[in-house]
Design an enzyme around this catalytic site. Sequence first.
Site: not given
Ligand code: IPE
Ligand code: IPE
Ligand code: MG
Length: 245
Positions: A18, A35, A129
């Site tokens: 995240d 990303h 792995l």
């Molecule tokens: C969870 O992250 C999903 C992934 C890392 C792929 P999100 O950023 O989508 O989660 P929420 O919405 O903050 O809970």
């Molecule tokens: C996690 O990073 C990746 C995905 C959910 C695809 P985020 O895109 O959720 O990044 P934040 O949480 O908005 O910073």
């Molecule tokens: Mg996120």
Amino acid sequence: MENLDVNKLPKHVAIIMDGNGRWAQEHGQDRLFGHYEGVVSVRKVVEAATEIGIQYLTLYAFSTENWDRPATEVNGLMSLFVDTIAKEVPDLHKNNIQLHFIGNLAQLPPEAQKALEAGRHQTAQNTGLKLIIALSYSSRWELTEAAKKIAIQVQAGELSVDQINEATLSKNLTTSDFPDPELMIRTSGEYRISNFLLYQLAYAEFYFTNTRWPNFRKKDLVDALLDYQSRERRFGKTSQQVSPN
Ligand code: IPE
Ligand code: IPE
Ligand code: MG
């Protein structure tokens, strides 16, 4: 890394990657840039996990709920998945890594499905792995599917209701080939599970770090593993029972 006890390593580590979007915004960039940078961290963490001797690594890359993000971000992520898999599979293969995907893959665009299947097929005989990517994944979806599969088996007379136990449920999850994770890591300071492996994480140790995923490196993984090794896993028993004297 020298401080790690090789006899106390988790077999399976699961990571909620995240903070890509926030990392990008903090660098004055578009979310997608975060990303792209996140892929660098994936590469580093896969290398580190291999080196350390982790057997299973599950990475949460895209949740069912993530489909509700703006179309530009969703489309950008889908292209990134296709490109990354195409680019990384030769190296993964060279490193004896076996690729798996879990989630509602039928929801992905056809070219993504093709890339995934090609990557899975190419690495299927590898013995190193096991790298499991959760894509279009949500635990509630997975549990609902498991309930349907079990109901079909009962309806067909292959299984009686009395025979249904915890193993039946595990066997009908997308993770049936993998042991439950002992350690779950979430980056970027969020303290929630976001529909990830609800059943499988029943007894996992949770590790949260404020580090944004694009900044996550081998050292951060080692820190998480050291923290894990400092914990007493009691599984409902008393401390006295699990570590006498
Ligand atoms: C969870 O992250 C999903 C992934 C890392 C792929 P999100 O950023 O989508 O989660 P929420 O919405 O903050 O809970
Ligand atoms: C996690 O990073 C990746 C995905 C959910 C695809 P985020 O895109 O959720 O990044 P934040 O949480 O908005 O910073
Ligand atoms: Mg996120």
